[in-house]
Scaffold this active site. Sequence first.
Site, mmCIF file in Angstrom:
data_model
loop_
_atom_site.group_PDB
_atom_site.id
_atom_site.type_symbol
_atom_site.label_atom_id
_atom_site.label_comp_id
_atom_site.label_asym_id
_atom_site.label_seq_id
_atom_site.Cartn_x
_atom_site.Cartn_y
_atom_site.Cartn_z
ATOM 1 N N GLU A 57 0.652 -1.002 -0.190
ATOM 2 C CA GLU A 57 0.138 -0.069 -0.051
ATOM 3 C C GLU A 57 0.919 1.155 -0.105
ATOM 4 O OE1 GLU A 57 -2.861 0.116 -0.809
ATOM 5 O OE2 GLU A 57 -3.452 -1.959 -0.713
ATOM 6 N N TYR A 140 -7.064 6.543 3.528
ATOM 7 C CA TYR A 140 -7.276 5.580 2.597
ATOM 8 C C TYR A 140 -6.394 4.165 2.968
ATOM 9 C CZ TYR A 140 -5.626 2.163 -0.985
ATOM 10 O OH TYR A 140 -5.354 1.143 -1.607
ATOM 11 N N ASP A 158 -10.243 5.148 -2.824
ATOM 12 C CA ASP A 158 -9.081 5.339 -3.523
ATOM 13 C C ASP A 158 -9.363 6.048 -4.993
ATOM 14 O OD1 ASP A 158 -9.770 3.130 -5.026
ATOM 15 O OD2 ASP A 158 -7.776 2.736 -5.906
ATOM 16 N N CYS A 213 -12.837 0.100 -15.622
ATOM 17 C CA CYS A 213 -13.433 1.480 -15.729
ATOM 18 C C CYS A 213 -12.173 2.641 -15.549
ATOM 19 C CB CYS A 213 -14.365 1.596 -14.565
ATOM 20 S SG CYS A 213 -15.432 3.074 -14.604
ATOM 21 N N CYS A 220 -16.410 -0.523 -21.303
ATOM 22 C CA CYS A 220 -17.816 -1.092 -20.976
ATOM 23 C C CYS A 220 -18.322 -2.143 -21.207
ATOM 24 C CB CYS A 220 -18.650 0.081 -21.378
ATOM 25 S SG CYS A 220 -18.406 1.957 -20.830
ATOM 26 N N CYS A 223 -17.514 -4.580 -18.544
ATOM 27 C CA CYS A 223 -17.955 -4.206 -17.344
ATOM 28 C C CYS A 223 -19.122 -5.099 -16.683
ATOM 29 C CB CYS A 223 -18.131 -2.764 -17.306
ATOM 30 S SG CYS A 223 -18.825 -2.185 -15.550
ATOM 31 N N CYS A 229 -24.821 1.361 -15.261
ATOM 32 C CA CYS A 229 -24.133 2.424 -15.161
ATOM 33 C C CYS A 229 -24.796 3.524 -15.379
ATOM 34 C CB CYS A 229 -22.819 2.218 -15.959
ATOM 35 S SG CYS A 229 -21.713 3.655 -15.723
#
Length: 312
Positions: A57, A140, A158, A213, A220, A223, A229
């Site tokens: 991270e 975060y 995030d 995305c 798309c 997705c 969406c």
Amino acid sequence: MTATTPTPPPATDAAPSAPAADAATLHTPVNAWFAAHARDLPWRRPEAGPWGVMVSEFMLQQTPVSRVLPVYEQWLKRWPRPADLAAEPPGEAVRAWGRLGYPRRALRLHAAATAITERHGGEVPDDHAALLALPGVGEYTAAAVASFAYGRRHAVLDTNVRRVLARVVTGVQYPPNATTAAERRLAQRLLPDDEATAARWAAATMELGALVCTARTPDCGRCPVAARCAWRLAGFPAHDGPPRRGQTYAGTDRQVRGMLLAVLREATGPVTQEQMDAVWDEPVQRARALDGLVADGLVEPVAQGVYRLPLE
DNA sequence: CAGCCGTGGGA
DNA sequence: TTCCCAAGGCT
């Protein structure tokens, strides 16, 4: 902002009043998509442990996965536990950080390892508040470590998740520049009730933003929630607001700092003023950059005109 | 809260 | 080539 128009799947006939994306209809397809398409990243493997998750991270803060991978592997091999890192000078962390960028993160990770060793018995804490108290850990990262390493239920906001929610739920191309209270409320509202499902959802929404995305050219067609969406259903309206800030780099103090620190990283011992001066010809800016590095603790003056990476 | 803090790769 | 931007945090 020239937004490349996404390639929408052939607009299904569906009712004009398409179903709005809500929590109940998003969790299952997104989590299922994640189960099928998640990348096999080292910090997602069980052997990474909480420390591996935390290291990843820190490294992933503003640095792409592809560049983090090799450094992460070396880091964990050299310092498999927080105490191993804490036992070495901070300058070694800066050196091992290599060219990941934003080297203050290396200093903060070293400081976090020290705090973990001293205050938490060498174990990465599992609760959000304790994580948040560590150097270099903000909202975060605290949520990410608690969620990914310990399976806790936290909204993980995030840049990927913010973009996904902006599009799928809010119906706009991009989220605001700075995280808003409205975004936090939305993320909280969408968080699955079940702890394990919530943790999976956090990772899944991040991965969806990273792989499908994406900022420039969302795909798309791949997705799992394209049919619901809000941005797509609205016809992909372009981002209105103020242009998203673009940062210049060439000729800035940041570039000079980077060049100066590179000299220190690549040297085996102390470096002379002359070696430092060779990287940038403008003396005022050069001095300012070096002063900044010293002030940040990234560089340690050892004598008049001699510098090294920090031992303390 | 806006500005600052690195670096490299893809479009 | 230039521009965008990539799992933020701190002051």
